[in-house]
Design a protein around this motif. Structure first.
Motif, PDB file in Angstrom:
ATOM      1  N   GLY A   1       0.816  -1.212   0.000  1.00 32.47           N
ATOM      2  CA  GLY A   1       0.000   0.000   0.000  1.00 32.47           C
ATOM      3  C   GLY A   1       0.846   1.258   0.000  1.00 32.47           C
ATOM      4  N   ARG A   2       1.909   1.254   0.797  1.00 31.42           N
ATOM      5  CA  ARG A   2       2.822   2.414   0.814  1.00 31.42           C
ATOM      6  C   ARG A   2       3.464   2.608  -0.554  1.00 31.42           C
ATOM      7  NH1 ARG A   2       3.893   0.512   6.001  1.00 31.42           N
ATOM      8  NH2 ARG A   2       5.688  -0.712   5.309  1.00 31.42           N
ATOM      9  N   LEU A   3       3.907   1.524  -1.164  1.00 30.88           N
ATOM     10  CA  LEU A   3       4.502   1.624  -2.496  1.00 30.88           C
ATOM     11  C   LEU A   3       3.489   2.121  -3.524  1.00 30.88           C
ATOM     12  CD1 LEU A   3       6.583  -1.678  -2.478  1.00 30.88           C
ATOM     13  CD2 LEU A   3       7.492   0.657  -2.424  1.00 30.88           C
ATOM     14  N   ALA A   4       2.245   1.658  -3.415  1.00 32.45           N
ATOM     15  CA  ALA A   4       1.192   2.095  -4.339  1.00 32.45           C
ATOM     16  C   ALA A   4       0.930   3.594  -4.185  1.00 32.45           C
ATOM     17  CB  ALA A   4      -0.089   1.299  -4.102  1.00 32.45           C
ATOM     18  N   ARG A   5       0.864   4.062  -2.949  1.00 32.93           N
ATOM     19  CA  ARG A   5       0.624   5.498  -2.729  1.00 32.93           C
ATOM     20  C   ARG A   5       1.768   6.347  -3.267  1.00 32.93           C
ATOM     21  NH1 ARG A   5      -1.256   3.355   1.938  1.00 32.93           N
ATOM     22  NH2 ARG A   5       0.635   3.877   3.097  1.00 32.93           N
ATOM     23  N   ALA A   6       2.980   5.836  -3.209  1.00 37.52           N
ATOM     24  CA  ALA A   6       4.154   6.584  -3.665  1.00 37.52           C
ATOM     25  C   ALA A   6       4.331   6.522  -5.179  1.00 37.52           C
ATOM     26  CB  ALA A   6       5.408   6.045  -2.983  1.00 37.52           C
ATOM     27  N   SER A   7       3.642   5.625  -5.836  1.00 37.89           N
ATOM     28  CA  SER A   7       3.812   5.439  -7.277  1.00 37.89           C
ATOM     29  C   SER A   7       3.212   6.601  -8.055  1.00 37.89           C
ATOM     30  CB  SER A   7       3.156   4.131  -7.717  1.00 37.89           C
ATOM     31  OG  SER A   7       3.287   3.971  -9.106  1.00 37.89           O
ATOM     32  N   ALA A   8       3.946   7.045  -9.056  1.00 39.60           N
ATOM     33  CA  ALA A   8       3.438   8.099  -9.942  1.00 39.60           C
ATOM     34  C   ALA A   8       2.529   7.520 -11.020  1.00 39.60           C
ATOM     35  CB  ALA A   8       4.614   8.834 -10.588  1.00 39.60           C
ATOM     36  N   SER A   9       2.534   6.217 -11.170  1.00 37.58           N
ATOM     37  CA  SER A   9       1.742   5.544 -12.201  1.00 37.58           C
ATOM     38  C   SER A   9       0.516   4.877 -11.580  1.00 37.58           C
ATOM     39  CB  SER A   9       2.610   4.487 -12.893  1.00 37.58           C
ATOM     40  OG  SER A   9       1.824   3.594 -13.630  1.00 37.58           O
ATOM     41  N   ALA A  10      -0.669   5.231 -12.074  1.00 39.18           N
ATOM     42  CA  ALA A  10      -1.903   4.625 -11.573  1.00 39.18           C
ATOM     43  C   ALA A  10      -1.933   3.129 -11.877  1.00 39.18           C
ATOM     44  CB  ALA A  10      -3.117   5.316 -12.191  1.00 39.18           C
ATOM     45  N   GLU A  11      -1.370   2.740 -13.019  1.00 41.58           N
ATOM     46  CA  GLU A  11      -1.330   1.326 -13.384  1.00 41.58           C
ATOM     47  C   GLU A  11      -0.460   0.534 -12.410  1.00 41.58           C
ATOM     48  OE1 GLU A  11      -0.654   3.817 -15.530  1.00 41.58           O
ATOM     49  OE2 GLU A  11      -2.100   3.633 -17.174  1.00 41.58           O
ATOM     50  N   ARG A  12       0.699   1.071 -12.077  1.00 45.69           N
ATOM     51  CA  ARG A  12       1.597   0.399 -11.139  1.00 45.69           C
ATOM     52  C   ARG A  12       0.963   0.336  -9.755  1.00 45.69           C
ATOM     53  NH1 ARG A  12       6.450  -1.482  -9.796  1.00 45.69           N
ATOM     54  NH2 ARG A  12       7.520  -0.709  -7.942  1.00 45.69           N
ATOM     55  N   ALA A  13       0.301   1.401  -9.350  1.00 49.04           N
ATOM     56  CA  ALA A  13      -0.357   1.418  -8.041  1.00 49.04           C
ATOM     57  C   ALA A  13      -1.425   0.321  -7.977  1.00 49.04           C
ATOM     58  CB  ALA A  13      -0.979   2.791  -7.776  1.00 49.04           C
ATOM     59  N   ALA A  14      -2.193   0.154  -9.056  1.00 50.14           N
ATOM     60  CA  ALA A  14      -3.216  -0.893  -9.094  1.00 50.14           C
ATOM     61  C   ALA A  14      -2.570  -2.270  -9.005  1.00 50.14           C
ATOM     62  CB  ALA A  14      -4.056  -0.774 -10.370  1.00 50.14           C
ATOM     63  N   LEU A  15      -1.476  -2.467  -9.712  1.00 49.83           N
ATOM     64  CA  LEU A  15      -0.770  -3.751  -9.689  1.00 49.83           C
ATOM     65  C   LEU A  15      -0.247  -4.065  -8.289  1.00 49.83           C
ATOM     66  CD1 LEU A  15       0.426  -6.191 -11.192  1.00 49.83           C
ATOM     67  CD2 LEU A  15       2.402  -4.768 -11.728  1.00 49.83           C
ATOM     68  N   LEU A  16       0.303  -3.073  -7.614  1.00 45.78           N
ATOM     69  CA  LEU A  16       0.809  -3.279  -6.252  1.00 45.78           C
ATOM     70  C   LEU A  16      -0.322  -3.638  -5.291  1.00 45.78           C
ATOM     71  CD1 LEU A  16       3.349  -0.344  -6.229  1.00 45.78           C
ATOM     72  CD2 LEU A  16       3.944  -2.762  -5.952  1.00 45.78           C
ATOM     73  N   ARG A  17      -1.433  -2.912  -5.381  1.00 46.54           N
ATOM     74  CA  ARG A  17      -2.572  -3.225  -4.513  1.00 46.54           C
ATOM     75  C   ARG A  17      -3.128  -4.613  -4.825  1.00 46.54           C
ATOM     76  NH1 ARG A  17      -3.730   2.512  -5.604  1.00 46.54           N
ATOM     77  NH2 ARG A  17      -3.256   3.634  -3.686  1.00 46.54           N
ATOM     78  N   TRP A  18      -3.168  -4.979  -6.104  1.00 47.75           N
ATOM     79  CA  TRP A  18      -3.637  -6.297  -6.532  1.00 47.75           C
ATOM     80  C   TRP A  18      -2.805  -7.381  -5.853  1.00 47.75           C
ATOM     81  CZ3 TRP A  18      -7.710  -8.092  -9.191  1.00 47.75           C
ATOM     82  CH2 TRP A  18      -7.642  -9.360  -9.753  1.00 47.75           C
ATOM     83  N   GLY A  19      -1.513  -7.163  -5.769  1.00 45.95           N
ATOM     84  CA  GLY A  19      -0.624  -8.131  -5.144  1.00 45.95           C
ATOM     85  C   GLY A  19      -0.890  -8.335  -3.667  1.00 45.95           C
ATOM     86  N   ALA A  20      -1.541  -7.381  -3.036  1.00 39.63           N
ATOM     87  CA  ALA A  20      -1.854  -7.480  -1.607  1.00 39.63           C
ATOM     88  C   ALA A  20      -3.169  -8.212  -1.351  1.00 39.63           C
ATOM     89  CB  ALA A  20      -1.927  -6.082  -0.994  1.00 39.63           C
TER      90      ALA A  20
END
Length: 101
Positions: A64-83
């Motif tokens: 979640g922290r990595l997703a919030r810090a991501s400048a890319s919405a796609e990457r943030a979604a991928l990180l949250r998906w992994g959780a």
């Protein structure tokens, strides 16, 4: 990250990372998971416990922290998906694409 992990039982199916509706659904599911992590002890045993299909609670928070810090919405979604636990991923995929044949 590999496609099989993203598809979770839905052969060839994964979220459309650039789709705002998919991003919003993943974020909502992640937020619900985080609420469970801050609730009573019983849900904590279900999330990241022995035999669980979800990452440990500390990993969920880290993603979640990595997703919030991501400048890319796609990457943030991928990180949250992994959780998300496998069952939640499956439910989201079923909602987007229907049940697997």
């Amino acid at each position: 990250m590999s496609a099989p992990a993203a598809s979770v039982g839905q052969s060839g199916r994964c979220p459309l990372w650039s789709d705002p509706a998919h991003q919003a659904a993943i974020t909502a599911a992640y937020d619900s998971l985080c609420q469970a992590l801050t609730g009573p002890i019983a849900p904590l045993r279900l999330v990241g416990g022995r035999g669980s299909t979800a990452p440990p609670a500390h990993r969920v928070r880290e993603l979640g922290r990595l997703a919030r810090a991501s400048a890319s919405a796609e990457r943030a979604a991928l990180l949250r998906w992994g959780a998300l636990p496998v069952a939640v991923r499956h439910d989201l995929l079923a909602g987007w694409y229907g049940q697997a044949a």
